[in-house]
Design an enzyme around this catalytic site. Structure first.
Site, PDB file in Angstrom:
ATOM      1  N   ASN A   9     -20.427  41.817 -33.741  1.00  0.00           N
ATOM      2  CA  ASN A   9     -20.026  41.672 -32.336  1.00  0.00           C
ATOM      3  C   ASN A   9     -21.261  41.223 -31.561  1.00  0.00           C
ATOM      4  O   ASN A   9     -22.162  42.029 -31.305  1.00  0.00           O
ATOM      5  CB  ASN A   9     -19.512  43.029 -31.819  1.00  0.00           C
ATOM      6  N   TRP A  10     -21.280  39.951 -31.209  1.00  0.00           N
ATOM      7  CA  TRP A  10     -22.482  39.403 -30.552  1.00  0.00           C
ATOM      8  C   TRP A  10     -22.575  39.826 -29.086  1.00  0.00           C
ATOM      9  O   TRP A  10     -23.593  39.586 -28.449  1.00  0.00           O
ATOM     10  CB  TRP A  10     -22.489  37.880 -30.646  1.00  0.00           C
ATOM     11  N   LYS A  11     -21.499  40.395 -28.559  1.00  0.00           N
ATOM     12  CA  LYS A  11     -21.450  40.765 -27.131  1.00  0.00           C
ATOM     13  C   LYS A  11     -21.832  39.544 -26.277  1.00  0.00           C
ATOM     14  O   LYS A  11     -21.585  38.415 -26.688  1.00  0.00           O
ATOM     15  CB  LYS A  11     -22.346  41.968 -26.846  1.00  0.00           C
ATOM     16  N   HIS A  94     -12.798  47.666 -27.120  1.00  0.00           N
ATOM     17  CA  HIS A  94     -14.211  48.039 -27.299  1.00  0.00           C
ATOM     18  C   HIS A  94     -14.598  48.995 -26.175  1.00  0.00           C
ATOM     19  O   HIS A  94     -14.128  48.861 -25.036  1.00  0.00           O
ATOM     20  CB  HIS A  94     -15.096  46.785 -27.267  1.00  0.00           C
ATOM     21  N   GLU A  96     -17.066  49.168 -24.355  1.00  0.00           N
ATOM     22  CA  GLU A  96     -17.612  48.527 -23.142  1.00  0.00           C
ATOM     23  C   GLU A  96     -16.482  48.001 -22.260  1.00  0.00           C
ATOM     24  O   GLU A  96     -16.602  48.001 -21.038  1.00  0.00           O
ATOM     25  CB  GLU A  96     -18.623  47.434 -23.537  1.00  0.00           C
ATOM     26  N   GLU A 166     -15.991  54.005 -33.245  1.00  0.00           N
ATOM     27  CA  GLU A 166     -17.288  53.786 -32.615  1.00  0.00           C
ATOM     28  C   GLU A 166     -17.557  54.904 -31.605  1.00  0.00           C
ATOM     29  O   GLU A 166     -17.076  54.840 -30.458  1.00  0.00           O
ATOM     30  CB  GLU A 166     -17.299  52.447 -31.882  1.00  0.00           C
ATOM     31  N   GLY A 172     -25.400  50.963 -29.282  1.00  0.00           N
ATOM     32  CA  GLY A 172     -26.556  50.346 -28.623  1.00  0.00           C
ATOM     33  C   GLY A 172     -27.634  51.347 -28.234  1.00  0.00           C
ATOM     34  O   GLY A 172     -28.554  51.018 -27.486  1.00  0.00           O
ATOM     35  N   SER A 211     -24.922  51.574 -33.771  1.00  0.00           N
ATOM     36  CA  SER A 211     -26.306  51.519 -34.239  1.00  0.00           C
ATOM     37  C   SER A 211     -26.431  51.473 -35.765  1.00  0.00           C
ATOM     38  O   SER A 211     -27.321  52.092 -36.342  1.00  0.00           O
ATOM     39  CB  SER A 211     -27.120  52.678 -33.658  1.00  0.00           C
TER      40      SER A 211
END
Ligand code: PEP
Length: 252
Positions: A9-11, A94, A96, A166, A172, A211
């Site tokens: 996941n490159w965000k 996700h 976020e 997650e 992160g 992480s």
């Protein structure tokens, strides 16, 4: 036997030149790995570029999609558009999206449904906040997040879906769930699905995210119910991402 999957996941990271360099290093070496599925999920605007760089061994995924199929939804991207660009996967729910953009369980479930309507495999993210873990309600939270999707789409939908556990406090932050902590929640997720259909539960890939790095991947992926990883930061560094893909391919 479930085949492991590692999805990057490159965000909101990348540029045309950085993507080119990353995929140049990753694509050839992933092609040499035959016991792991690998996907990358770049930002929408780079999907077309990255689709030309992934080669045949890496699948393309998106990080989000609209719950709507078309029309007057300024700024949204539909499942049909993602399919048109060659996506096979799309991340939904996700943390976020849930915490920064207020996307709730019902909205996430509608996105999951939209992905399936367009032949995309949703990667459904579930996981608890730190305070929820501290209150010992991790299972309640994860069950609620799963139930929203089960209620709307039914358990059969999970034959063509991936779940990613997650823990939000591990994303992160450099703080990883221990292999035992992660395994316990993965087993719980599988049990919840088994309560609806044992064969669906036995077949569904459940990824761990939070992480994951080259040096903790092996231990995590060796857990019985962990079928690979959803990788954020480490997916932006070719050597780290490749080491994680290799760890998944060797686990079992
Ligand atoms: C993620 O964004 O899904 C994630 C797991 O990020 P990180 O690996 O950076 O914790």
């Amino acid at each position: 036997m479930r085949r492991p999957l590692v999805a990057g996941n490159w965000k909101m990271n990348g540029s045309r030149s950085a993507n080119q360099a990353l995929m140049h290093d990753v694509a050839a070496q992933v092609a040499a790995l035959d016991s792991v599925d690998v996907a990358v999920c770049p930002p929408f605007v780079y999907l077309e570029q990255v689709s030309s760089l992934v080669g045949s061994a890496i699948a393309l995924g998106a990080q989000d999609l609209s719950d709507q199929d078309e029309g007057a939804h300024t700024g949204e991207v539909s499942g049909a558009m993602l399919k048109d660009l060659g996506c096979q996967y799309v991340i939904v729910g996700h943390s976020e999206r849930r915490t920064l953009y207020g996307e709730d369980d019902a909205f996430t479930a509608r996105k999951f449904a939209a992905a399936r309507r367009h032949g995309l495999k949703p990667i459904l993210c579930v996981g608890e906040l730190l305070e929820e873990r501290e209150q010992d309600i991790t299972e309640k939270v994860v069950a609620r997040q799963l139930d929203a999707v089960l209620d709307l789409e039914g358990v059969e939908a999970f034959r063509d879906a991936v779940v990613a556990y997650e823990p939000v406090w591990a994303i992160g932050t450099g703080r990883t769930a221990t292999p035992d902590q992660a395994q316990a929640v993965h087993a719980f997720i599988r049990e919840q699905l088994a309560g609806h259909d044992a064969s669906v539960a036995a077949g569904v890939q459940i990824l761990y995210g939070g992480s994951v790095k080259a040096d903790n991947a092996v231990e995590l992926f060796n857990q019985a119910d962990i079928d690979g990883g959803l990788i954020g930061g480490a997916s932006l560094k070719a050597a780290d991402f490749l080491a994680i893909c290799r760890a998944a391919g060797q686990a079992g």
